[in-house]
Scaffold this active site. Structure first.
Site, PDB file in Angstrom:
ATOM      1  N   ASP A  95      26.133  -7.882  -8.962  1.00 21.78           N
ATOM      2  CA  ASP A  95      24.739  -7.209  -8.842  1.00 21.78           C
ATOM      3  C   ASP A  95      24.669  -6.462  -7.630  1.00 21.78           C
ATOM      4  OD1 ASP A  95      21.989  -6.730  -8.367  1.00 21.78           O
ATOM      5  OD2 ASP A  95      21.619  -7.983  -9.992  1.00 21.78           O
ATOM      6  N   HIS A  96      24.870  -5.238  -7.534  1.00 16.27           N
ATOM      7  CA  HIS A  96      25.033  -4.677  -6.336  1.00 16.27           C
ATOM      8  C   HIS A  96      23.700  -4.672  -5.248  1.00 16.27           C
ATOM      9  CE1 HIS A  96      23.004  -1.162  -8.037  1.00 16.27           C
ATOM     10  NE2 HIS A  96      23.068  -0.545  -6.978  1.00 16.27           N
TER      11      HIS A  96
ATOM     12  N   HIS B 265      18.655  -6.525 -11.262  1.00 14.81           N
ATOM     13  CA  HIS B 265      18.162  -6.108  -9.950  1.00 14.81           C
ATOM     14  C   HIS B 265      16.945  -6.813  -9.728  1.00 14.81           C
ATOM     15  CE1 HIS B 265      21.627  -3.903 -10.347  1.00 14.81           C
ATOM     16  NE2 HIS B 265      21.265  -2.698 -10.665  1.00 14.81           N
TER      17      HIS B 265
HETATM   18  C1  BG6 Z   1      22.396   0.664 -11.564  1.00 14.63           C
HETATM   19  C2  BG6 Z   1      21.653   1.215 -12.830  1.00 14.63           C
HETATM   20  O1  BG6 Z   1      22.701  -0.742 -11.508  1.00 14.63           O
HETATM   21  O2  BG6 Z   1      21.411   0.640 -10.452  1.00 14.63           O
HETATM   22  C3  BG6 Z   1      21.347   2.653 -12.431  1.00 14.63           C
HETATM   23  O3  BG6 Z   1      22.574   1.164 -13.914  1.00 14.63           O
HETATM   24  C4  BG6 Z   1      20.359   2.650 -11.348  1.00 14.63           C
HETATM   25  O4  BG6 Z   1      20.749   3.267 -13.847  1.00 14.63           O
HETATM   26  C5  BG6 Z   1      21.034   2.104 -10.076  1.00 14.63           C
HETATM   27  O5  BG6 Z   1      20.344   4.157 -10.825  1.00 14.63           O
HETATM   28  C6  BG6 Z   1      20.044   2.129  -8.763  1.00 14.63           C
HETATM   29  O6  BG6 Z   1      20.842   1.705  -7.775  1.00 14.63           O
HETATM   30  P1  BG6 Z   1      20.366   1.940  -6.295  1.00 14.63           P
HETATM   31  O7  BG6 Z   1      21.299   1.482  -5.442  1.00 14.63           O
HETATM   32  O8  BG6 Z   1      20.387   3.490  -6.095  1.00 14.63           O
HETATM   33  O9  BG6 Z   1      19.250   1.585  -6.149  1.00 14.63           O
END
Ligand code: BG6
Length: 490
Positions: free
Chosen positions: A178-179, A241
């Site tokens: 989960d980045h 997230h």
């Molecule tokens: C991803 C989603 O997990 O997270 C995308 O699939 C989204 O749709 C992205 O744009 C948002 O990540 P960040 O790091 O730009 O907030």
């Protein structure tokens, strides 16, 4: 500390994630000396590329994504190898086994292997099972599986996928990405909470009125219409997230900072979530879709006009919701979440709104909105702001708000590592703290499924919001019914 060494096998080496995130992150780790020079990357894809094609792609991606120092780029790229692959053919795996064996010897890696799934999720299970049955995971070092989202489409499919990968890898060898958990300020939540005597005693329903988590984006679905139509904001952003941020804000202090203790406290929060019974879904979760709107003077089209989107699509691009946590600490405190595409700003922020004092001597002098807030800026700014009240300079006894602000722009400031850089490194040193445990995924899907099932049955039309706004009116009403409002996040 010893630099970890490993072969990293990337399934989906020709894809977007590899190019935009994985190659640049690996290069940064290599440049900083965080990982050993004894490494190799095996890129796997369907296309008939050669090692040279992959190397030039890697080089290009690094030149595009990283400005500045590219010293040793050629040396780095020369440790990349490509293997054209058919994920459903046994033969591909026997060849891969041989190849890894040879590379292992050539680069003296000691048998450590990361298998990174960065491709269409329908093959994750198949690949894991073949890796095991063809002996690719049999080595004298460690083997780990990194698995990208989406981890299933609902609880049933997530369970099926989990059962498949568990046949080949044990829970402690599985790293579910989960980045958001790799972001600097998401990792900082627990430090802010547990390393400051001034916050933790107030961190409960006696003193906190509500918590608001917003993650808004300016971009629309771009060219991901096909994926997004089956996902929507609920599955794309909330299940993973948003829920992760809520658990970090709500968890009890862990006994110690170990992977097991931290994850077990997070799991308890998910277990304490009040389940959404069908009739309450409409009251506590709002969905909407972006319509046409204006950005910087330019009109952008609505979701229904996007590529690969059905003209009568009911897919939500925005979700706002109210979560309640039924435990001693949080009884009665709403956690509001809000996320969407094509909103006013690209921003992720957490606002902790404290309750007013029981007897406020300054009630008639305090500026409107004089609540004490702690704002945690996740992105693009990274830092925090504490909003207090002080005396207005002059002869009146009026108050004015004072903002204690510590933040820096994530891009201009000191170059904080990319989420993927941390997560790749964590995986290579065997630290799974910032990855989702199966129990977290399981519980959050169970919660989300109840919402999506109720939405599937609901025939009423989806509200829409103009592109460039902060969402539909209904999202404001969600808080107004509790006598709160969204704090501005710009
Ligand atoms: C991803 C989603 O997990 O997270 C995308 O699939 C989204 O749709 C992205 O744009 C948002 O990540 P960040 O790091 O730009 O907030």
């Amino acid at each position: 500390n010893e630099q970890p060494k490993s072969i990293i096998v990337i399934f989906g080496a020709t894809g977007d994630l590899a190019k935009r995130k994985l190659y640049p992150s690996l290069f940064r780790l290599f440049q900083k000396g965080s990982i050993s020079e004894q490494f190799a990357v095996v890129g796997i894809g369907r296309r008939e590329w050669s090692d040279e094609t992959l190397r030039s792609q890697v080089k290009e991606s690094i030149q595009t994504e990283i400005s500045g120092d590219h010293t040793n780029l050629d040396e780095f790229c020369n440790q990349f190898y490509y293997k054209p692959f058919n994920v459903t053919s046994q033969h591909s795996y026997t060849e891969l086994k041989e190849m890894l064996h040879t590379l292992d010897k050539r680069h003296q890696i000691g048998g450590n292997r990361v298998f990174y799934m960065a491709m269409a999720p329908e093959f994750f299970g198949t690949i894991a099972q073949y890796l095991k049955s063809e002996g690719v995971t049999e080595t004298e070092g460690w083997t780990r599986l990194v698995i990208e989202k989406p981890f299933g489409h609902d609880l049933a499919s997530a369970k099926k996928l989990n059962d498949e990968i568990r046949e080949a890898f044990s829970e402690d060898e599985i790293y579910r990405i989960d980045h958001y958990l790799g972001k600097e300020m998401v990792q900082n939540i627990q430090v802010i909470r547990f390393a400051n005597a001034v916050f933790e005693p107030l961190w409960n329903n006696q003193h906190i009125a509500n918590i608001q988590v917003t993650s808004s984006e300016r971009l629309g679905v771009e060219d991901r219409g096909g994926y997004y139509e089956n996902s929507g904001a609920l599955r794309d952003m909330v299940q993973n997230h948003m829920m992760q941020m809520v658990t970090l804000l709500a968890m009890e202090p862990p006994l110690r900072l170990s992977t097991e203790e931290i994850r077990s406290e997070k799991i308890k929060v998910l277990r304490a979530l009040r389940p959404i019974a069908d009739q309450q879904v409409q009251e506590s979760f709002i969905r909407a879709q972006y319509g046409q709107g204006v950005y910087d003077g330019e009109t952008v089209q609505g979701y229904l006009k996007e590529k690969n989107v059905s003209p009568d699509s009911q897919t939500e691009t925005f979700v706002a919701g109210k979560l309640l946590i039924d435990n001693y600490r949080w009884a009665g405190v709403p956690f509001y979440i809000r996320t969407g595409k094509r909103m006013a700003a690209k921003s992720t922020k957490i606002v902790i709104e404290f309750k007013p004092q029981p007897h406020n001597l300054y009630h008639d002098k305090i500026e409107k909105n004089g609540s004490n807030l702690l704002v945690i800026h996740i992105q693009p700014d990274e830092g925090m702001t504490l909003m207090l009240n002080g005396k207005k300079i002059g002869t009146t006894g009026d108050t004015s708000s004072v903002n204690l602000n510590y933040s820096q722009h994530g891009i201009d400031g000191i170059n904080t590592p990319e989420a993927y850089e941390r997560l790749l490194f964590d995986c290579m040193i065997g630290d799974a703290t910032n990855f989702a445990h199966w129990d977290e995924v399981n519980l959050s899907w169970a919660y989300i499924d109840a919402i999506s099932e109720a939405w599937d049955e609901d025939q009423s039309n989806l509200p829409s919001y103009p592109s460039g706004s902060m969402g539909p009116r209904e999202a404001n009403e969600l808080l107004e019914q509790d006598e709160f409002h969204w704090w501005p996040i710009e």
